[in-house]
Design an enzyme around this catalytic site. Structure first.
Site, PDB file in Angstrom:
ATOM      1  N   SER A 188       0.812  -1.207   0.000  1.00 22.47           N
ATOM      2  CA  SER A 188       0.000   0.000   0.000  1.00 22.47           C
ATOM      3  C   SER A 188       0.856   1.272   0.000  1.00 22.47           C
ATOM      4  CB  SER A 188      -0.951  -0.036   1.198  1.00 22.47           C
ATOM      5  OG  SER A 188      -1.898   0.996   1.141  1.00 22.47           O
ATOM      6  N   ASP A 203      -1.009   1.227  -4.111  1.00 26.22           N
ATOM      7  CA  ASP A 203      -1.902   0.237  -4.726  1.00 26.22           C
ATOM      8  C   ASP A 203      -3.231   0.841  -5.143  1.00 26.22           C
ATOM      9  OD1 ASP A 203      -2.906   0.537  -2.131  1.00 26.22           O
ATOM     10  OD2 ASP A 203      -3.483  -1.561  -1.948  1.00 26.22           O
ATOM     11  N   ASP A 216      -2.398   6.221  -3.559  1.00 25.52           N
ATOM     12  CA  ASP A 216      -1.259   5.569  -2.915  1.00 25.52           C
ATOM     13  C   ASP A 216      -0.737   4.460  -3.815  1.00 25.52           C
ATOM     14  OD1 ASP A 216      -3.466   3.911  -2.536  1.00 25.52           O
ATOM     15  OD2 ASP A 216      -2.783   3.176  -0.607  1.00 25.52           O
ATOM     16  N   ASP A 248      -5.781   2.245  -3.682  1.00 25.95           N
ATOM     17  CA  ASP A 248      -7.070   2.078  -3.007  1.00 25.95           C
ATOM     18  C   ASP A 248      -7.404   3.272  -2.121  1.00 25.95           C
ATOM     19  OD1 ASP A 248      -5.293   1.605  -0.915  1.00 25.95           O
ATOM     20  OD2 ASP A 248      -6.226  -0.289  -0.293  1.00 25.95           O
TER      21      ASP A 248
END
Length: 444
Positions: free
Chosen positions: A100, A238, A236, A240
């Site tokens: 993340s 990833d 960010d 999400d």
């Protein structure tokens, strides 16, 4: 022994805490637990742009195959793309390789079930319980899984179908964090008609989240001002999470965005049970701002999985975190930064107002956050130290009725997080600094 799964899967330093061996065993155990009733379950794997991703993907895939499954790779895609593709395809489970917002030397592995949802604690515990009994081959082959050729286009089509207005005539700055949205975000927003200025979309395996993205949106804000853009969106690693800014370069965090979406959905009769789900970290100003619109706040502990759990249990359809994880469960099963940006942009277009005018509806109290490194044994036991406990109780009493103090352990690192809200920025910063100094001294 500490639990392997944290608030968002298994994370750690690559080569030390997260190894090729562990990835193989997680692939094997995950396939066994999530596909008990299927003879050769197909499991989808996606990853962000970290250099360690392909190695971990191949080890995971070998574990899946060893358990009798078939591994399919979506390649570099956002976490929410895997959730969407799993529940809309013929997959028994999904796995995402990502840490993340963390730096490139970290990575992680998180699972989704066949419906595109993150796993409950009980299923993670079942996977973890199986790990010690798995024999790993002396040498892993490193063979890559079969590729899913249309993953990106299917996800782009899914996102753009959610916009209820075109963004023609608007200029948008996108910060892709050198992460999983790098090859997608520009295509999505240009398809919606916007003029796009893209930052940090040149990943090299090491620069993910490095001074950019939702945790470092300064360059996005600066570029919005310099280019006279209408708004900016930062994701960010990833993709999400979403952090936005208005045309003046002023930040709009997850609380601002959630509040605006809640008011808009309430106005249009779309907010189920007139309730927004947020965590204990959300600013007290959020609840005070949406209350006049007849909107209630349901509060959970930190972690988007707990927000989702409350939403499912209560029958709600909007929730999220201050950090920018937003859940729009009428469309998705997990947080999605680009989806959230599309909904926010649509709202702003329909309002006819500048983003800065719209943002004034949510009045956020001054807030300060501090991360305190502590020894692992003190992360959840900090109140057992008499000096620390005394100082925390003293500050809690001082802020009673005019602010709040919240202390919580990090879900992924050896940190204790201090959050203080109050009426005076200088005062809360001084208090946070003083408490952090005491905790560093006592809990190092």
């Amino acid at each position: 022994m500490a639990r392997l799964f944290g608030t968002d899967g298994v994370r750690g330093l690559v080569g030390e805490e997260l190894t090729e061996n562990l990835a193989y065993r997680l692939g094997y155990a995950g396939a066994k637990v999530l596909a008990k009733t299927q003879q050769q379950p197909h499991i989808l794997i996606g990853m962000d742009t970290r250099g360690s991703g392909p190695m971990l993907q191949n080890a995971l895939a070998e574990g899946i195959v060893a358990a009798g499954g078939a591994a399919v790779s979506a390649g570099v895609v956002p976490t929410p793309a895997v959730a969407f593709l799993v529940q809309s395809g013929h997959f028994k489970a999904g796995v995402v390789i990502s840490a993340s917002h963390n730096p490139a030397q970290y990575n992680g592995i998180k699972f989704f079930d066949e419906f595109g949802y993150k796993l409950p604690d009980a299923l993670e515990d079942e996977i973890e319980a199986m790990l010690e009994d798995i024999e790993v081959p002396a040498k892993l082959t490193g063979d890559a899984p079969r590729a899913m050729g249309d993953a990106e286009q299917r996800y782009i089509d899914f996102l753009t179908a959610q916009a209820d207005v075109q963004l023609t005539g608007k200029t948008i700055v996108l910060d892709c964090a050198n992460g999983a949205s790098s090859n997608l975000a520009q295509r999505v927003f240009e398809k919606l008609g916007a003029k796009v200025i893209v930052l940090y979309n040149q990943p090299d395996g090491k620069n993910i989240n490095d001074g950019c993205g939702s945790t470092h949106p300064e360059k996005m804000c600066q570029t919005v001002r310099e280019k006279a853009a209408d708004f900016g969106f930062a994701f960010d690693g990833d993709a999400d999470r979403l952090i936005a800014c208005d045309e003046t370069g002023t930040l709009m965090d997850g609380d601002k965005i959630m509040g605006l979406l809640a008011i808009d959905m309430k106005k249009n009769g779309q907010l189920k049970k007139d309730t927004l789900v947020a965590t204990v970290m959300s600013n007290m100003g959020l609840a005070l701002s949406v209350e006049p619109y007849g909107i209630k706040i349901a509060t959970t502990k930190v972690g988007d999985r707990y927000v989702l759990e409350e939403m499912k249990n209560g029958g709600y359809n909007l929730g999220g975190e201050q950090s920018g994880h937003l859940l729009l469960t009428d469309q998705s099963t997990t947080g999605d930064g680009m989806q959230s940006a599309i909904h926010l942009a649509s709202l702003l277009m329909r309002s006819g107002e500048k983003a800065s005018q719209c943002a004034k509806k949510i009045n956020i109290y001054p807030q300060v956050l501090r991360n305190v490194p502590v020894a692992p044994q003190y992360k959840t036991e900090y109140m057992k130290n008499a000096v620390v406990a005394k100082e925390i109780r003293k500050m809690e009493a001082a802020y009673q009725g005019k602010g709040r103090l919240l202390i919580r352990p990090s879900g992924t690192e050896h940190l204790v997080r201090i959050m203080i809200e109050g009426e005076n920025q200088a005062a809360i910063e001084a208090d946070a600094k003083a408490l952090a100094k005491i905790m560093e001294r006592e809990l190092a």
